[in-house]
Design a protein around this motif. Structure first.
Motif, PDB file in Angstrom:
ATOM      1  N   LYS A   1     -21.152  68.709  22.899  1.00  0.00           N
ATOM      2  CA  LYS A   1     -20.259  69.849  23.035  1.00  0.00           C
ATOM      3  C   LYS A   1     -19.145  69.535  24.041  1.00  0.00           C
ATOM      4  O   LYS A   1     -17.971  69.823  23.807  1.00  0.00           O
ATOM      5  CB  LYS A   1     -21.077  71.051  23.506  1.00  0.00           C
ATOM      6  CG  LYS A   1     -20.275  72.310  23.708  1.00  0.00           C
ATOM      7  CD  LYS A   1     -21.228  73.431  24.065  1.00  0.00           C
ATOM      8  CE  LYS A   1     -20.517  74.639  24.612  1.00  0.00           C
ATOM      9  NZ  LYS A   1     -21.479  75.690  24.950  1.00  0.00           N
TER      10      LYS A   1
ATOM     11  N   THR B   1     -15.158  69.505  23.443  1.00  0.00           N
ATOM     12  CA  THR B   1     -14.317  70.478  24.130  1.00  0.00           C
ATOM     13  C   THR B   1     -13.462  69.804  25.192  1.00  0.00           C
ATOM     14  O   THR B   1     -12.727  70.470  25.915  1.00  0.00           O
ATOM     15  CB  THR B   1     -15.164  71.581  24.798  1.00  0.00           C
ATOM     16  OG1 THR B   1     -16.207  70.953  25.552  1.00  0.00           O
ATOM     17  CG2 THR B   1     -15.776  72.501  23.762  1.00  0.00           C
TER      18      THR B   1
ATOM     19  N   ASN C   1     -11.237  65.098  14.925  1.00  0.00           N
ATOM     20  CA  ASN C   1     -11.863  66.284  14.354  1.00  0.00           C
ATOM     21  C   ASN C   1     -11.588  66.358  12.856  1.00  0.00           C
ATOM     22  O   ASN C   1     -10.858  65.543  12.305  1.00  0.00           O
ATOM     23  CB  ASN C   1     -11.317  67.533  15.053  1.00  0.00           C
ATOM     24  CG  ASN C   1     -12.391  68.587  15.213  1.00  0.00           C
ATOM     25  OD1 ASN C   1     -13.288  68.671  14.373  1.00  0.00           O
ATOM     26  ND2 ASN C   1     -12.303  69.371  16.260  1.00  0.00           N
TER      27      ASN C   1
ATOM     28  N   GLU D   1      -8.807  71.827  10.187  1.00  0.00           N
ATOM     29  CA  GLU D   1      -9.084  73.208  10.513  1.00  0.00           C
ATOM     30  C   GLU D   1      -9.365  73.992   9.229  1.00  0.00           C
ATOM     31  O   GLU D   1      -8.650  73.890   8.245  1.00  0.00           O
ATOM     32  CB  GLU D   1      -7.841  73.786  11.191  1.00  0.00           C
ATOM     33  CG  GLU D   1      -7.860  75.270  11.305  1.00  0.00           C
ATOM     34  CD  GLU D   1      -7.518  75.707  12.706  1.00  0.00           C
ATOM     35  OE1 GLU D   1      -6.746  74.995  13.349  1.00  0.00           O
ATOM     36  OE2 GLU D   1      -8.031  76.745  13.117  1.00  0.00           O
TER      37      GLU D   1
ATOM     38  N   ARG E   1     -16.021  71.134   9.242  1.00  0.00           N
ATOM     39  CA  ARG E   1     -15.714  71.487  10.623  1.00  0.00           C
ATOM     40  C   ARG E   1     -16.402  72.796  11.019  1.00  0.00           C
ATOM     41  O   ARG E   1     -16.945  72.916  12.108  1.00  0.00           O
ATOM     42  CB  ARG E   1     -14.207  71.624  10.800  1.00  0.00           C
ATOM     43  CG  ARG E   1     -13.821  72.051  12.199  1.00  0.00           C
ATOM     44  CD  ARG E   1     -12.402  71.650  12.514  1.00  0.00           C
ATOM     45  NE  ARG E   1     -11.944  72.201  13.778  1.00  0.00           N
ATOM     46  CZ  ARG E   1     -10.731  71.974  14.264  1.00  0.00           C
ATOM     47  NH1 ARG E   1      -9.894  71.234  13.560  1.00  0.00           N
ATOM     48  NH2 ARG E   1     -10.369  72.483  15.412  1.00  0.00           N
TER      49      ARG E   1
ATOM     50  N   GLU F   1     -18.892  72.943  14.124  1.00  0.00           N
ATOM     51  CA  GLU F   1     -18.560  73.736  15.309  1.00  0.00           C
ATOM     52  C   GLU F   1     -19.562  74.850  15.548  1.00  0.00           C
ATOM     53  O   GLU F   1     -19.886  75.179  16.679  1.00  0.00           O
ATOM     54  CB  GLU F   1     -17.129  74.280  15.191  1.00  0.00           C
ATOM     55  CG  GLU F   1     -16.117  73.130  15.260  1.00  0.00           C
ATOM     56  CD  GLU F   1     -14.684  73.575  15.476  1.00  0.00           C
ATOM     57  OE1 GLU F   1     -14.391  74.759  15.191  1.00  0.00           O
ATOM     58  OE2 GLU F   1     -13.883  72.737  15.916  1.00  0.00           O
ATOM     59  N   SER F   2     -20.078  75.433  14.451  1.00  0.00           N
ATOM     60  CA  SER F   2     -21.039  76.512  14.669  1.00  0.00           C
ATOM     61  C   SER F   2     -22.352  75.952  15.189  1.00  0.00           C
ATOM     62  O   SER F   2     -23.047  76.587  15.978  1.00  0.00           O
ATOM     63  CB  SER F   2     -21.228  77.345  13.398  1.00  0.00           C
ATOM     64  OG  SER F   2     -22.156  76.715  12.558  1.00  0.00           O
TER      65      SER F   2
ATOM     66  N   LEU G   1     -20.675  73.638  19.005  1.00  0.00           N
ATOM     67  CA  LEU G   1     -19.810  74.195  20.046  1.00  0.00           C
ATOM     68  C   LEU G   1     -20.240  75.579  20.520  1.00  0.00           C
ATOM     69  O   LEU G   1     -19.853  76.001  21.602  1.00  0.00           O
ATOM     70  CB  LEU G   1     -18.355  74.247  19.563  1.00  0.00           C
ATOM     71  CG  LEU G   1     -17.725  72.896  19.242  1.00  0.00           C
ATOM     72  CD1 LEU G   1     -16.240  73.049  19.009  1.00  0.00           C
ATOM     73  CD2 LEU G   1     -17.972  71.888  20.351  1.00  0.00           C
TER      74      LEU G   1
ATOM     75  N   LYS H   1     -13.968  76.519  21.905  1.00  0.00           N
ATOM     76  CA  LYS H   1     -12.957  75.892  21.049  1.00  0.00           C
ATOM     77  C   LYS H   1     -12.861  74.402  21.316  1.00  0.00           C
ATOM     78  O   LYS H   1     -12.905  73.956  22.467  1.00  0.00           O
ATOM     79  CB  LYS H   1     -11.603  76.537  21.303  1.00  0.00           C
ATOM     80  CG  LYS H   1     -11.466  77.811  20.500  1.00  0.00           C
ATOM     81  CD  LYS H   1     -10.116  78.448  20.637  1.00  0.00           C
ATOM     82  CE  LYS H   1     -10.176  79.814  20.003  1.00  0.00           C
ATOM     83  NZ  LYS H   1      -9.256  80.759  20.619  1.00  0.00           N
ATOM     84  N   ALA H   2     -12.710  73.663  20.261  1.00  0.00           N
ATOM     85  CA  ALA H   2     -12.547  72.223  20.402  1.00  0.00           C
ATOM     86  C   ALA H   2     -11.175  71.924  20.977  1.00  0.00           C
ATOM     87  O   ALA H   2     -10.242  72.706  20.818  1.00  0.00           O
ATOM     88  CB  ALA H   2     -12.684  71.550  19.037  1.00  0.00           C
TER      89      ALA H   2
END
Lengths: 309, 296, 295, 264
Positions: B137, B141, B161, B164, B169, B173-174, B177, B181-182
């Motif tokens: 993470k 980040t 990455n 978007e 992704r 991210e879920s 992260l 936010k990345a």
């Protein structure tokens, strides 16, 4: 009235032929205009929706550098700032054109004025061949040769405007070269003979007579080259790094309008803000190329006036 | 003069109409004429799912010659919006319809046809093989910026990455992260390109679907859990998602038959595995659109 | 510096520039061919592509590329010809012409993905063509037109006005003068434009992904009936071209030999373009000679 | 620099049958006025030459006579041919040009074979009879004094001919249409003396059956071949008379100075 008198006043086969030809040509140009109008309307209606429907501030769109159409900032406004992409697109296009033009025109001069027939005959198909190489192949060659090369020399990751410029340079080279060749060829032979007869050297003839006479055509060639650079996505996307950051220098990762557009359009849903925002990028692209066009045209016209005097 | 321009523009319009009507005629002509289950299915969307559906469609058509299936890519967003508009029969997506803005998930029916696991991958000379979820993470980040902080080489971390809005992704991210936010970084939208970039760029890190991981990149373990199908099946490995085929309302006729085929053992036991996916039948847990995992 | 010296210097510089260009070209082509040619064999050219196992070929993609090229040229060439004639012979030098010219040039700078999406929404969805070769050909026409039109216009312009005067002074209609006298003389230039466009068609991927599609259902090469679903000539079937195939193999393919397929396909593409290029040039020259009776 | 009064004019009347005449022809290129009030009568089956310095408007005027200026300039006034004003908008210009042919300063054969150069326009006018085509091919080439030189190479490219031959081919191409009037715009200026004299001979012969109007800046040529001569200056027709009168006893000082080479 004699026979000839009546014939002079009646329409003949030739008039009908001419009418027929005019109808065909006007229809063709009409069709193209209709098409352009359709595409423009299409892009404009989608691209403007970002501002009219989704309420994004146009000024912020042009001057902010945060691009996250899906999210809102702390004030609740959508983050749609396209500045980094606009700057990057401008940079790669201009740099690639600046870099490619001397090479392209030099090669074109070589092919039309200096080389013997065999040299030109060899170069032409090879150059045309390059146009046909798919962007994705250019992209991969860029990724496997140019990016490590830049990384080796300048450090960093190798991804960035410089790599994008180099890939575009190779991609627009054939376009500019072959169009330049055409325009140099269309300079009448007697210009050259007249100049050489006056005792001018070959270079003076090329520089003062041929290049001047062909200037509008050469400009067009450059525009078309820039147009290709502008619109290119797949290849640039692989080497420029595709990061929505203000480019700090030529070797920091950046993102062009097209690369953003291509990467994300498939992941967005028609009619939503993220999708409309991408169409706004397309609209910007359109305006940018319009602007370039007008600038180059303006320069061309001034050059022409000077020549006439 | 003016008259002529009007006439010619009318002609041009006429020509366009002629072309288009001609086309729609011929396409409708090919549609009809059959007795048993027949029809034309167009499936559009996720490029990652495309090869699986395409291959399955090919096999399916061998036994159902009256059914014609076209499989196209275009991205999950395209797939979902087109199936919602009713322009295509099936929308392929690597993301839950609920997670996409502008999609009314209630109108769509979800058919989960496979599970895909994803793993962080790094360039080989980073010198790191295992990270904790928290470290991962912090990398994405932007809090950890050098591999030496993780016991690797003194090398700057280059985060690559995914595009978007892409399903990959969203899944990553879920799972990793947890709402943060990345950092802004390079983005790529396809597995192939990411794999190539990570394998050639020193210090690069990104993430890939299991099937794209090869010996040119180093797949990281997270908290000493290896990225394997078995670990995904019981949710020891957290980064995974479904491949969905959405239909508008319940599928009918040909579409129904095809979706049933996709879920059948023929496809699940063989094709799905061959393509590097995990069969939904093998899963011991399930995930909903909010990312909550429960026992099956 | 005197004229002679600067002449020498300039010539030297031009040679230098050309030298660099040539070495770039040679390196690039060499790189592609060197990587690709060893993987080209009869099996590769004549078998179907595989989704995820090794050993796939490019038979259908190769045919699709050629077929799409032919269709796209059939659609775009006449329109570009008419428009080119309009611009070089009929257009007056005023602001209307300026707008037309500018809009054509702007059209050429649209990214192909935009053209592709426009084609997708208009042709595939709105006009119900489905993913098809025809939709792909029309989409390609969209951005073929500017370059081709511009090129035809330039070629026609480069024919001396004396020829036009000769035609008109004999009482020939403007149309006959253009089509029978000016056009044949402009042929070599037009041919260059056509070849450049063909190259672009061959290499285009982004616009075709959304229009001609990216799957190549197997077709029956013995079926000559245009209107049946399996016919190889059916313009309404989806068709993946070689360039799209390269793109797909590079970006999302899980086949173990994807890099070999990609480089071999690139090499095949270049070889096909080369053949096409030389063939078109040869035929064009022959045609030019026949039309102008210069032996 | 001497001063002349360019409004001074001497236009003699023609006693023979008139083939073509102009009344108050004005030509404008955009804003510049190129031809002022040109009114002339051209006698039938005679050679009339138009002389004057470069830029005097003689070529511009000539090109009006078969409407070759349509696209580039605005032409007002009347041009009468067979009692019809052929400068009117309703006139079929293609028909005009069939009756009033033109040959240009630089030879401009089509990039086709010699045969096609002659026959192309004929075929397009609907003449398909093989015998007649062959007949016209031969007569026109003979009339242009080219037949003997090319009769064995009719299918060779016209571009392979020498400049003089090309120009005679252009004349042949024009007369194959059987026009009434032949306009020639400095047809020999790009040619060597031998070719020039051949062209002049040809024109002399042709004048038996054609009305010929020729622009030339070569005064010897004008005096050698033409029956009438008009002197142009700065867009005005200064003097028009029988050639022998112009060259021996010009009425106006400007004409005299131009002819004697003592001009400007």
């Amino acid at each position: 009235m004699d026979d000839i008198q009546t014939r002079l006043q009646k329409s003949s086969r030739a008039t009908r032929q001419d009418y027929f030809g005019k109808v065909i040509c006007y229809s063709c140009i009409g069709l193209i205009i209709l098409l352009v109008a359709c595409i423009l309307y299409f892009i404009a209606s989608k691209g403007l929706a970002t501002f009219t429907k989704n309420g994004v501030n146009f000024w912020n769109f042009l001057t902010q550098s945060d691009w996250k159409p899906g999210d809102v900032d702390k004030y609740g406004n959508p983050q749609v700032g396209a500045l980094p992409m606009i700057v990057t697109s401008f940079s790669v296009t201009i740099l690639a054109a600046l870099l490619a033009t001397p090479f392209a025109i030099g090669t074109a001069i070589f092919m039309t004025e200096i080389a013997n027939k065999r040299g030109a005959k060899f170069l032409q198909p090879v150059i045309e061949l390059l146009v046909g190489i798919p962007s994705v192949v250019y992209g991969f060659i860029g990724l496997s040769l140019i990016v490590p090369f830049i990384r080796g020399i300048f450090g960093g990751t190798g991804f960035g405007i410089l790599s994008g410029t180099l890939v575009l340079f190779v991609m627009v080279l054939p376009t500019i070269t072959s169009l330049s060749v055409d325009s140099l060829k269309s300079v009448p032979m007697h210009y050259r003979q007249a100049s050489l007869a006056l005792g001018a050297t070959r270079w003076q003839t090329i520089y003062k007579v041929i290049l001047k006479a062909a200037a509008p055509g050469l400009l067009t060639a450059v525009i078309f080259g820039m147009a290709r650079a502008f619109g290119e996505a797949l290849a640039v996307q692989m080497v420029i790094g595709n990061a929505i950051l203000m480019p700090k220098n030529l070797i920091s990762p950046a993102s062009t309008l097209t690369s953003k557009l291509t990467t994300e359009i498939g992941n967005t849903v028609m009619g939503t803000l993220p999708n409309n925002a991408l169409w706004s990028l397309a609209l910007v692209l359109l305006f940018m190329s319009l602007l370039f066009n007008l600038i180059v045209r303006f320069i061309g016209r001034r050059g022409n006036i000077k020549n006439e005097r | 003069m003016k008259k002529k321009t009007i006439i010619s523009s009318l002609l041009a319009l006429g020509a366009l109409m002629a072309i288009t009507t001609g086309c729609s005629n011929s396409s409708s002509a090919t549609k009809s004429s059959s007795s048993e289950v027949s029809g034309k299915i167009t499936a559009v969307g996720s490029t990652a799912l495309q090869p699986l559906v395409e291959k399955a469609a090919g096999d399916f058509q061998k036994d159902n010659s009256k059914i014609n299936i076209t499989v196209q890519g275009g991205g999950s967003g395209t797939g979902l919006s087109q199936v919602q508009d009713g322009s295509v029969k099936v929308g392929n997506s690597d993301i839950f319809a609920e997670q996409k803005d502008g999609i009314d998930a209630k109108k769509l029916v979800d058919h989960k046809v496979a599970v895909v696991g994803m793993a962080p991958v790094v360039n080989k000379d980073a010198g790191v093989k295992n990270v904790t979820m928290d470290q991962l993470k912090q990398i994405f980040t932007g809090k950890i910026t050098n591999w030496k902080d993780l016991g690797g080489k003194d090398e700057k971390i280059t985060v690559v990455n995914r595009a978007e809005g892409s399903g990959t992704r969203a899944t990553f991210e879920s799972a990793v992260l947890g709402g943060e936010k990345a950092i802004k970084s390079q983005e790529q939208d396809s597995n192939g390109t990411v794999q190539k970039i990570v394998s050639t760029t020193p210090g690069a890190i990104s993430y890939l679907a299991f099937s794209y991981i090869n010996d040119k990149v180093e797949a990281l373990s997270i908290d000493d859990v290896k990225a394997t199908d078995d670990n995904v099946a019981d949710n020891k490995w957290k980064i995974w998602s479904y491949e969905h085929m959405y239909t508008k309302g319940d599928p009918k006729d040909a579409t129904k038959k095809f979706i049933e085929y996709m879920k059948s053992d023929d496809v699940q036991k063989k094709l799905v595995k061959d393509m590097g996916y995990i069969s939904t039948n093998d899963m011991k847990v399930q995930k909903d659109s909010k990312g909550t995992v429960s026992d099956k | 510096m005197n004229a002679k010296k600067s002449d020498k210097l300039a010539t030297g510089m031009i040679y230098g520039l050309v030298g660099i260009v040539v070495s770039i070209l040679v390196a690039l082509l060499g790189y592609i061919l060197y990587n690709g040619v060893p993987d080209i064999n009869w099996h590769f050219l004549t078998s179907e592509a595989q989704s995820f196992s090794a050993g796939g070929g490019v038979r259908d993609q190769l045919f699709n590329s050629l077929y799409l090229l032919v269709l796209a040229l059939i659609i775009s060439f006449p329109i570009a010809l008419g428009a080119g004639i309009y611009l070089s012979e009929y257009a007056k030098d005023n602001w209307v012409t300026d707008i037309i010219r500018t809009s054509i040039e702007v059209l050429s700078s649209l990214p192909s993905v935009v053209v592709g999406l426009f084609g997708y929404l208009l042709l595939v969805i709105q006009l119900n063509m489905g993913f098809s070769i025809l939709a792909g050909a029309i989409a390609l026409t969209f951005f073929n037109l500017p370059l081709l039109t511009r090129n035809i216009e330039e070629s026609l312009r480069s024919v001396p006005d004396l020829q036009r005067e000769a035609g008109t002074s004999l009482g020939l209609s403007g149309w006959k003068t253009i089509t029978k006298i000016i056009l044949p003389m402009a042929l070599p230039g037009i041919l260059t434009g056509l070849i450049l466009c063909s190259g672009r068609i061959f290499g285009e991927a982004a616009a075709l992904i959304y229009t001609a599609g990216q799957s190549a259902p197997s077709v029956d090469y013995g079926n000559w009936n245009l209107f049946t679903e399996t016919s190889f000539l059916n313009p309404m079937r989806p068709a993946e071209t070689l360039a799209v195939h390269i793109w797909k193999v590079n970006t999302e393919s899980v086949t173990p030999d994807s890099s070999a397929i990609s480089s071999a396909s690139s090499a095949v593409l270049i070889i096909v373009i080369l053949i096409f290029n030389l063939g078109a040039r040869y035929l064009g020259n022959k045609l030019f000679k026949k039309m102008t009776a210069s032996k | 620099m001497k001063t002349y009064d360019f409004n001074q004019q001497y236009i003699s009347k023609i006693e023979q049958e008139v083939a073509l005449s102009t009344e108050n022809v004005q030509v404008h290129y955009g804003k510049s006025h190129a031809i002022f009030d040109a009114s002339l009568d051209f006698p039938r089956f005679q050679i009339t030459s138009l002389i004057g310095a470069s830029g005097s408007g003689k070529s511009t005027y000539l090109r009006c006579l078969n409407r070759m200026n349509d696209r580039i300039a605005q032409v007002d006034g009347k041009i009468l041919y067979r009692n019809t004003d052929i400068n009117s908008k309703t006139i079929n210009v293609y028909e005009v040009r069939r009756h009033i042919g033109m040959v240009f300063q630089r030879p401009n054969p089509f990039a086709k074979s010699i045969r096609e150069n002659i026959l192309f326009a004929l075929k397009n006018n609907g003449i398909n009879d093989k015998k007649e085509l062959q007949e016209r091919l031969e007569t026109s080439l003979r009339d242009a004094a080219l037949w003997d030189e090319v009769k064995d190479d009719l299918d060779k490219s016209a571009l392979a001919l020498s400049g003089g031959q090309q120009q005679r081919l252009c004349i042949a191409r024009s007369i194959a249409m059987h026009p009434d009037i032949l306009l020639l715009d400095e047809p020999a200026s790009a040619l060597d003396p031998i070719s020039t004299s051949k062209i002049e001979e040809t024109l002399k012969l042709l004048s038996k059956s054609y009305t010929i109007i020729i622009v030339t800046h070569n005064m010897q040529q004008a005096s050698r071949i033409s029956d009438y001569t008009a002197f142009f200056h700065m867009g005005h027709i200064i003097e028009y008379n029988q050639t022998k009168n112009i060259f021996t006893a010009p009425e106006i000082k400007a004409t005299e100075d131009y002819i004697s080479g003592d001009f400007g």
